[in-house]
Design an enzyme around this catalytic site. Structure first.
Site, PDB file in Angstrom:
ATOM      1  N   TYR A  48      -1.520   0.768  -4.929  1.00  0.00           N
ATOM      2  CA  TYR A  48      -2.219   0.953  -6.205  1.00  0.00           C
ATOM      3  C   TYR A  48      -3.506   0.133  -6.266  1.00  0.00           C
ATOM      4  O   TYR A  48      -4.332   0.347  -7.151  1.00  0.00           O
ATOM      5  CB  TYR A  48      -1.337   0.539  -7.385  1.00  0.00           C
ATOM      6  CG  TYR A  48      -0.059   1.326  -7.562  1.00  0.00           C
ATOM      7  CD1 TYR A  48       0.209   2.483  -6.846  1.00  0.00           C
ATOM      8  CD2 TYR A  48       0.900   0.895  -8.487  1.00  0.00           C
ATOM      9  CE1 TYR A  48       1.388   3.173  -7.017  1.00  0.00           C
ATOM     10  CE2 TYR A  48       2.086   1.583  -8.663  1.00  0.00           C
ATOM     11  CZ  TYR A  48       2.329   2.720  -7.926  1.00  0.00           C
ATOM     12  OH  TYR A  48       3.506   3.399  -8.103  1.00  0.00           O
ATOM     13  N   HIS A 107       8.064   2.227  -0.411  1.00  0.00           N
ATOM     14  CA  HIS A 107       7.414   3.190  -1.296  1.00  0.00           C
ATOM     15  C   HIS A 107       7.693   4.644  -0.932  1.00  0.00           C
ATOM     16  O   HIS A 107       7.789   5.507  -1.795  1.00  0.00           O
ATOM     17  CB  HIS A 107       5.899   2.939  -1.276  1.00  0.00           C
ATOM     18  CG  HIS A 107       5.184   3.405  -2.492  1.00  0.00           C
ATOM     19  ND1 HIS A 107       4.058   2.796  -2.990  1.00  0.00           N
ATOM     20  CD2 HIS A 107       5.429   4.428  -3.338  1.00  0.00           C
ATOM     21  CE1 HIS A 107       3.650   3.411  -4.071  1.00  0.00           C
ATOM     22  NE2 HIS A 107       4.467   4.418  -4.305  1.00  0.00           N
TER      23      HIS A 107
END
Length: 280
Positions: A48, A107
């Site tokens: 991110y 992730h």
């Protein structure tokens, strides 16, 4: 349910604050507001590119570190899966300005998953993270991971919302002792969710918003949530879900909305572009 004990005994809030697709600068401001409002779970990820903003907000808040539950995520390690995974968490901790995170998630189920997980187990044993888990793992991949290793993931963070309800996964996770956490709990505003007549009627019945109905529905199903908003009014609204209870009729009506439809179509040019930019 406001909090839950993970399978290793640590306590985790059932509702948190997500920062996906928020710039680093805007993240600091948004997270600081969220903490002031009362959020105590923060969800970020290396990919991110806003872990530093989260860390600055935690420091500026003045809230004791042990009162904040911090989640970050390991992006795909295409080479040297074991060593690079350990380095990846150290890099995340540096950006966050923290000595440890509360939850470290793999992730995506890509790269050398098994070497990555072995490194995560060792990071857990070393106290660099209080719990480890996964994200975006389908049931077969999760079972494969569990079968081959010693530590059962504490969490599987997957897309879950009224149009992708995932009843089978909820039952599967409960059987294994893995907490299901929903990303995109409000379908990122897609599928006309906020104007849906069924959800609107249920919201009017309880004197709540559609967002509150959806988040409460997930909470009552035992699914943790990380809604995202940079507007304080929405942050407040998204936390105010414990003053009412959905009944069996509400659940039956919401069940009719399921169509196993995902937020991101992998042929969507915007999705393809984002993945290309973040492959590492």
């Amino acid at each position: 349910m406001k909090s839950v004990k993970l399978n290793n005994g640590i306590e985790m809030p059932m509702i948190g604050f997500g920062v996906f697709q928020v710039s680093d600068e805007e993240t600091e401001k948004a997270v600081l507001s969220a903490l002031k409002i009362g959020y105590r779970l923060l969800d970020t990820a290396a990919v991110y590119a806003n872990e530093s903003g989260v860390g600055r907000a935690i420091k500026a808040s003045g809230i004791p570190r042990e009162e904040i539950f911090v989640t970050t995520k390991l992006w795909i390690q295409r080479e040297n899966g074991y060593e690079n995974t350990k380095k990846a968490l150290e890099d995340s901790l540096h950006r966050l300005g923290l000595d440890y995170v509360d939850l470290y998630l793999m992730h995506q189920p890509f790269g050398d998953v098994h070497k990555q997980w072995r490194a995560m187990e060792d990071l857990y044993k070393a106290g660099k993270t209080r719990a480890i888990g996964v994200s975006n793992f389908h049931m077969d991949r999760l079972m494969d991971l569990i079968t081959c290793h010693n530590i059962v993931p504490a969490v599987n963070q997957i897309e879950t919302h009224p149009f992708y309800q995932r009843e089978e996964e909820i039952a599967f996770h409960k059987e294994l002792g893995v907490l299901q956490q929903a990303w995109g709990p409000l379908a990122e505003g897609k599928f006309g969710i906020f104007d849906n007549p069924i959800l609107t009627a249920i919201a009017q019945k309880h004197g709540k918003s559609v967002a509150q109905v959806v988040l409460r529905w997930l909470n009552q199903r035992g699914v943790a949530i990380i809604p995202k908003s940079v507007k304080e009014s929405r942050m407040i609204e998204n936390r105010d879900i414990f003053s009412f209870t959905l009944d069996a009729q509400d659940f039956a009506q919401i069940a009719t909305l399921n169509r196993d439809e995902i937020i991101f179509n992998h042929r969507d040019p915007n999705r393809v572009k984002w993945l290309a930019e973040h492959r590492g």
